[in-house]
Design a protein around this motif. Structure first.
Motif, PDB file in Angstrom:
ATOM      1  N   MET A   3      18.970  14.544  -4.846  1.00 44.66           N
ATOM      2  CA  MET A   3      18.389  13.234  -5.174  1.00 44.66           C
ATOM      3  C   MET A   3      16.986  13.068  -4.570  1.00 44.66           C
ATOM      4  SD  MET A   3      20.573  11.684  -7.117  1.00 44.66           S
ATOM      5  CE  MET A   3      20.362   9.892  -7.029  1.00 44.66           C
ATOM      6  N   ARG A   4      16.397  14.138  -4.094  1.00 42.59           N
ATOM      7  CA  ARG A   4      15.032  14.018  -3.547  1.00 42.59           C
ATOM      8  C   ARG A   4      14.041  13.841  -4.698  1.00 42.59           C
ATOM      9  NH1 ARG A   4      15.075  14.794   1.875  1.00 42.59           N
ATOM     10  NH2 ARG A   4      16.817  16.029   2.630  1.00 42.59           N
ATOM     11  N   MET A   5      13.030  13.014  -4.479  1.00 42.09           N
ATOM     12  CA  MET A   5      12.013  12.781  -5.503  1.00 42.09           C
ATOM     13  C   MET A   5      11.212  14.056  -5.719  1.00 42.09           C
ATOM     14  SD  MET A   5      11.091   8.960  -4.196  1.00 42.09           S
ATOM     15  CE  MET A   5       9.341   9.153  -4.369  1.00 42.09           C
ATOM     16  N   GLU A   6      10.867  14.298  -6.991  1.00 42.32           N
ATOM     17  CA  GLU A   6      10.180  15.559  -7.287  1.00 42.32           C
ATOM     18  C   GLU A   6       8.674  15.390  -7.411  1.00 42.32           C
ATOM     19  OE1 GLU A   6      12.635  16.504 -10.552  1.00 42.32           O
ATOM     20  OE2 GLU A   6      14.264  16.881  -9.118  1.00 42.32           O
ATOM     21  N   HIS A   8       5.352  12.179  -7.809  1.00 40.09           N
ATOM     22  CA  HIS A   8       5.063  10.748  -7.711  1.00 40.09           C
ATOM     23  C   HIS A   8       3.577  10.518  -7.917  1.00 40.09           C
ATOM     24  CE1 HIS A   8       5.060   6.617  -6.253  1.00 40.09           C
ATOM     25  NE2 HIS A   8       6.388   6.637  -6.311  1.00 40.09           N
ATOM     26  N   VAL A   9       3.263   9.436  -8.612  1.00 38.47           N
ATOM     27  CA  VAL A   9       1.872   9.164  -8.967  1.00 38.47           C
ATOM     28  C   VAL A   9       1.071   8.652  -7.763  1.00 38.47           C
ATOM     29  CG1 VAL A   9       2.344   6.818  -9.809  1.00 38.47           C
ATOM     30  CG2 VAL A   9       0.420   8.086 -10.742  1.00 38.47           C
ATOM     31  N   VAL A  10       1.711   8.024  -6.813  1.00 38.96           N
ATOM     32  CA  VAL A  10       0.993   7.439  -5.666  1.00 38.96           C
ATOM     33  C   VAL A  10       1.265   8.213  -4.368  1.00 38.96           C
ATOM     34  CG1 VAL A  10       0.682   5.354  -4.256  1.00 38.96           C
ATOM     35  CG2 VAL A  10       1.134   5.131  -6.703  1.00 38.96           C
ATOM     36  N   ILE A  11       2.540   8.576  -4.154  1.00 43.15           N
ATOM     37  CA  ILE A  11       2.939   9.153  -2.867  1.00 43.15           C
ATOM     38  C   ILE A  11       2.735  10.673  -2.860  1.00 43.15           C
ATOM     39  CG2 ILE A  11       4.861   9.386  -1.221  1.00 43.15           C
ATOM     40  CD1 ILE A  11       6.170   6.977  -2.598  1.00 43.15           C
ATOM     41  N   ASP A  12       2.178  11.163  -1.773  1.00 43.73           N
ATOM     42  CA  ASP A  12       2.071  12.602  -1.562  1.00 43.73           C
ATOM     43  C   ASP A  12       3.417  13.098  -1.038  1.00 43.73           C
ATOM     44  OD1 ASP A  12       1.472  15.164  -0.957  1.00 43.73           O
ATOM     45  OD2 ASP A  12       0.118  14.713   0.707  1.00 43.73           O
ATOM     46  N   LEU A  13       4.099  13.898  -1.850  1.00 46.64           N
ATOM     47  CA  LEU A  13       5.463  14.311  -1.490  1.00 46.64           C
ATOM     48  C   LEU A  13       5.499  15.634  -0.720  1.00 46.64           C
ATOM     49  CD1 LEU A  13       7.453  13.388  -4.716  1.00 46.64           C
ATOM     50  CD2 LEU A  13       7.456  12.189  -2.542  1.00 46.64           C
ATOM     51  N   ARG A  15       6.174  18.040   1.809  1.00 49.16           N
ATOM     52  CA  ARG A  15       7.106  17.901   2.938  1.00 49.16           C
ATOM     53  C   ARG A  15       6.771  18.943   3.992  1.00 49.16           C
ATOM     54  NH1 ARG A  15      10.546  16.695  -1.611  1.00 49.16           N
ATOM     55  NH2 ARG A  15      11.217  14.529  -1.412  1.00 49.16           N
ATOM     56  N   GLU A  35      14.066  12.913   9.363  1.00 43.10           N
ATOM     57  CA  GLU A  35      14.351  11.858   8.382  1.00 43.10           C
ATOM     58  C   GLU A  35      15.626  11.131   8.809  1.00 43.10           C
ATOM     59  OE1 GLU A  35      15.219  13.263   4.404  1.00 43.10           O
ATOM     60  OE2 GLU A  35      16.664  14.740   5.124  1.00 43.10           O
ATOM     61  N   ALA A  39      19.335   9.151   4.698  1.00 43.68           N
ATOM     62  CA  ALA A  39      18.522   9.688   3.607  1.00 43.68           C
ATOM     63  C   ALA A  39      18.936  11.120   3.297  1.00 43.68           C
ATOM     64  CB  ALA A  39      17.041   9.618   3.967  1.00 43.68           C
ATOM     65  N   ALA A  43      20.415  12.313  -0.248  1.00 44.87           N
ATOM     66  CA  ALA A  43      19.719  13.387  -0.958  1.00 44.87           C
ATOM     67  C   ALA A  43      20.703  14.432  -1.452  1.00 44.87           C
ATOM     68  CB  ALA A  43      18.672  14.021  -0.046  1.00 44.87           C
TER      69      ALA A  43
ATOM     70  N   MET B  36      12.656   3.618  13.598  1.00 43.57           N
ATOM     71  CA  MET B  36      12.143   4.931  13.974  1.00 43.57           C
ATOM     72  C   MET B  36      10.627   4.970  13.989  1.00 43.57           C
ATOM     73  SD  MET B  36      14.883   7.090  11.678  1.00 43.57           S
ATOM     74  CE  MET B  36      13.761   8.427  11.347  1.00 43.57           C
ATOM     75  N   MET B 145      14.240   3.571   0.567  1.00 41.87           N
ATOM     76  CA  MET B 145      14.738   4.913   0.287  1.00 41.87           C
ATOM     77  C   MET B 145      13.723   5.715  -0.535  1.00 41.87           C
ATOM     78  SD  MET B 145      17.105   6.445   1.590  1.00 41.87           S
ATOM     79  CE  MET B 145      17.897   5.127   2.460  1.00 41.87           C
ATOM     80  N   ASN B 149      11.478   7.286   2.431  1.00 32.15           N
ATOM     81  CA  ASN B 149      12.263   8.503   2.653  1.00 32.15           C
ATOM     82  C   ASN B 149      12.208   9.488   1.487  1.00 32.15           C
ATOM     83  OD1 ASN B 149      13.155   7.500   5.177  1.00 32.15           O
ATOM     84  ND2 ASN B 149      14.683   6.252   4.140  1.00 32.15           N
ATOM     85  N   HIS B 150      11.649   9.039   0.358  1.00 28.33           N
ATOM     86  CA  HIS B 150      11.437   9.907  -0.806  1.00 28.33           C
ATOM     87  C   HIS B 150      12.750  10.470  -1.355  1.00 28.33           C
ATOM     88  CE1 HIS B 150       7.238  10.574   1.183  1.00 28.33           C
ATOM     89  NE2 HIS B 150       7.424   9.332   0.772  1.00 28.33           N
ATOM     90  N   VAL B 151      13.776   9.646  -1.272  1.00 23.65           N
ATOM     91  CA  VAL B 151      15.091   9.993  -1.814  1.00 23.65           C
ATOM     92  C   VAL B 151      15.518   8.881  -2.768  1.00 23.65           C
ATOM     93  CG1 VAL B 151      17.541  10.301  -1.234  1.00 23.65           C
ATOM     94  CG2 VAL B 151      15.779  11.322   0.227  1.00 23.65           C
ATOM     95  N   LYS B 152      16.047   9.279  -3.941  1.00 19.50           N
ATOM     96  CA  LYS B 152      16.485   8.265  -4.910  1.00 19.50           C
ATOM     97  C   LYS B 152      17.846   7.706  -4.488  1.00 19.50           C
ATOM     98  CE  LYS B 152      15.474  11.503  -7.969  1.00 19.50           C
ATOM     99  NZ  LYS B 152      15.369  12.312  -9.209  1.00 19.50           N
ATOM    100  N   GLN B 175       8.854   4.774 -10.897  1.00 13.43           N
ATOM    101  CA  GLN B 175       7.853   5.744 -10.442  1.00 13.43           C
ATOM    102  C   GLN B 175       8.510   6.876  -9.660  1.00 13.43           C
ATOM    103  OE1 GLN B 175       5.158   3.099  -8.241  1.00 13.43           O
ATOM    104  NE2 GLN B 175       3.560   3.483  -9.760  1.00 13.43           N
ATOM    105  N   ALA B 176       9.625   6.558  -9.005  1.00 11.90           N
ATOM    106  CA  ALA B 176      10.326   7.546  -8.183  1.00 11.90           C
ATOM    107  C   ALA B 176      11.207   8.467  -9.025  1.00 11.90           C
ATOM    108  CB  ALA B 176      11.180   6.840  -7.135  1.00 11.90           C
TER     109      ALA B 176
END
Lengths: 104, 377
Positions: A3-6, A8-13, A15, A35, A39, A43, B36, B145, B149-152, B175-176
């Motif tokens: 379930m981790r985001m792959e 994103h238009v705004v966020i620098d993913l 890791r 993390e 989460a 995930a 945190m 989330m 945390n970048h988790v759906k 967006q996510a």
């Protein structure tokens, strides 16, 4: 399940956290160091953190910011740890909580 | 006993702004926060803010958070993270469960000359059958989330509430990479700004006004698998026969927020009920001082508004606390506070802001009439 985001238009993913292994009810789960435990579990598709004391109903992520205690689990033997505000460390032993303590 | 000039509870926008002002004035400041990371809810606000340039219009909440942290560091502010304030006692004693790392904690009682409480708000819930099941959560929880945390939190989501939080978080969940199945709104009209609603509609997401969630249906594990919605009548009761079943694994609830006020309650601060600001709030004067001398409040915990108003209220509390310690001359403190109250007034304008401006004026008036001067307890 991942379930981790792959993207994103705004966020620098990107890791940069180390990938570590934790144990969840005896199963090995990969997590990003630092993390929130919650989460890392989400995930991997784990949605249930604890069962209530009287009716044994499942509970999971509800407030996500340390207010509601629905995500409390047993972490390294210590019960009632709010997993949404507790960071992952390599080798952590996590257990689904049943009641106030395991089996309680 | 360990002591500090000023102890601030909460490292969100209000607490950080207060710490910056007090720290710059030369006060010995400690900020304690449960989380945190510092920044409160700023780091989940990846959207650009509205308003004027002095209120960071066009800047994302995350960038405002980074700027505040830098300023706090430069002002010499000490921040204890993962450290919950678990008690507060007459005589300005603050009990903190300080994090020592590796799961170890130490209970520390500190003597604070002044205390600023900036504990923020918590999300309201809407109760329906199955609302406690895993998969049902606050909209803010889902936003944390994905954006922090970048988790759906789930794959298919039903959003309850079409205020700005409901609309913005719906968009951010898309967006996510989540699918937002529907936005459900009990009122006859959409609650938030048209500009946010339009984005949702353009993406093809239906907004069901005059509808509510009847049930979150669960699978054999007890997790959400389907959501039943229905039309409501004039008294917000579901109308039989109008049910729709939506396939979804997540329900996010955006039904407003309420101030977090346990600590001012423990100190017996005088309270007042203001529905517009989320419920019971500790009364304060123009210094953001409560009915108890030396105890200040700022931000959502004294009336739910938004990050910019929290920032400005925090600044006032920080200046006033430092002033009362003799660290800022009265004339200079007065000028700064006046300038900030002016900026707050400009933030509380427009169709949504006007009511808040009047509401805050009523709170100051109530303080004057009921309390007058803060008392030492």
């Amino acid at each position: 399940m991942n379930m981790r985001m792959e993207n994103h238009v705004v966020i620098d993913l990107k890791r940069d956290a180390a990938i570590v292994e934790i144990s969840v009810d005896g199963q090995k789960v990969k997590a990003c160091e630092g993390e929130p435990i919650l989460a890392a579990l989400l995930a991997s598709g784990i949605k249930i953190n604890r069962y209530t004391m009287k009716k044994h109903e499942p509970r999971g992520l509800f407030c996500g910011i340390g207010q509601c205690t629905d995500c409390a689990m047993i972490v390294n033997g210590q019960p009632n740890v709010r997993t949404c505000i507790t960071p992952v460390q390599a080798g952590m032993v996590i257990q689904t909580q049943d009641g106030l303590t395991k089996g309680g | 006993m360990l002591s500090r000039d000023i102890v601030i509870i909460g490292a969100g926008p209000a607490g950080l702004a207060a710490s910056i002002e007090a720290g710059k004035a030369g006060a010995d400041v400690l900020v304690a926060d449960l989380n945190m990371k510092p920044g409160g809810q700023l780091f989940k606000q990846i959207h650009k803010f509205f308003g004027s340039s002095e209120h960071h219009s066009g800047t994302r909440g995350t960038d405002i958070g980074i700027r505040l942290l830098k300023e706090a560091e430069n002002a010499g502010v000490e921040i204890w993270l993962r450290s919950a304030v678990i008690g507060i006692f007459p005589g300005n004693k603050v009990a903190i469960r300080k994090d020592l790392g590796d799961g170890k904690t130490e209970l520390i009682t500190l003597l604070a000359k002044k205390i600023i409480m900036a504990t923020g708000a918590s999300e309201n819930v809407v109760r329906f059958k199955g609302w406690t099941s895993p998969g049902v959560m606050g909209a803010g929880a889902a936003q944390t989330m994905v954006n922090v945390n970048h988790v759906k939190p789930g794959k298919k989501i039903v959003m309850v509430g079409s205020g700005n939080v409901g609309l913005i978080v719906s968009y951010q969940l898309m967006q996510a990479g989540c699918e937002v199945v529907a936005v459900v709104e009990a009122a006859p009209g959409i609650g938030g700004y048209a500009v946010h609603a339009a984005k949702i509609c353009r993406a093809g997401v239906p907004i069901y006004t005059k509808h509510t969630v009847v049930e979150a249906v669960t699978d054999e594990d007890g997790c959400v698998k389907e959501v039943v919605i229905a039309e409501v009548d004039g008294k917000f009761n579901p109308v039989a026969g109008t049910e729709k079943r939506l396939e979804a694994d997540t329900v996010t609830i955006a039904a407003g927020l309420k101030p977090v006020v346990e600590l001012p309650r423990l100190l017996n601060c005088d309270f007042s009920y203001h529905g517009l600001f989320g419920g019971w709030i500790p009364l304060h004067n123009k210094n953001m001082e409560t009915s108890v001398a030396g105890i200040y409040v700022a931000g959502d915990s004294t009336g739910v508004e938004e990050a910019n108003t929290a920032l400005e209220e925090g600044r006032i509390a920080g200046i006033a606390a430092a002033e009362s310690l003799g660290l800022i001359p009265a004339d200079r403190a007065d000028a700064r506070k006046k300038e900030i109250w002016g900026r707050l007034e400009s933030l509380r304008m427009g169709p949504f802001g006007e009511k808040r401006l009047k509401g805050k004026e009523a709170i100051l008036k109530e303080y004057k009439e009921r309390i007058g001067l803060p008392s030492v307890r």
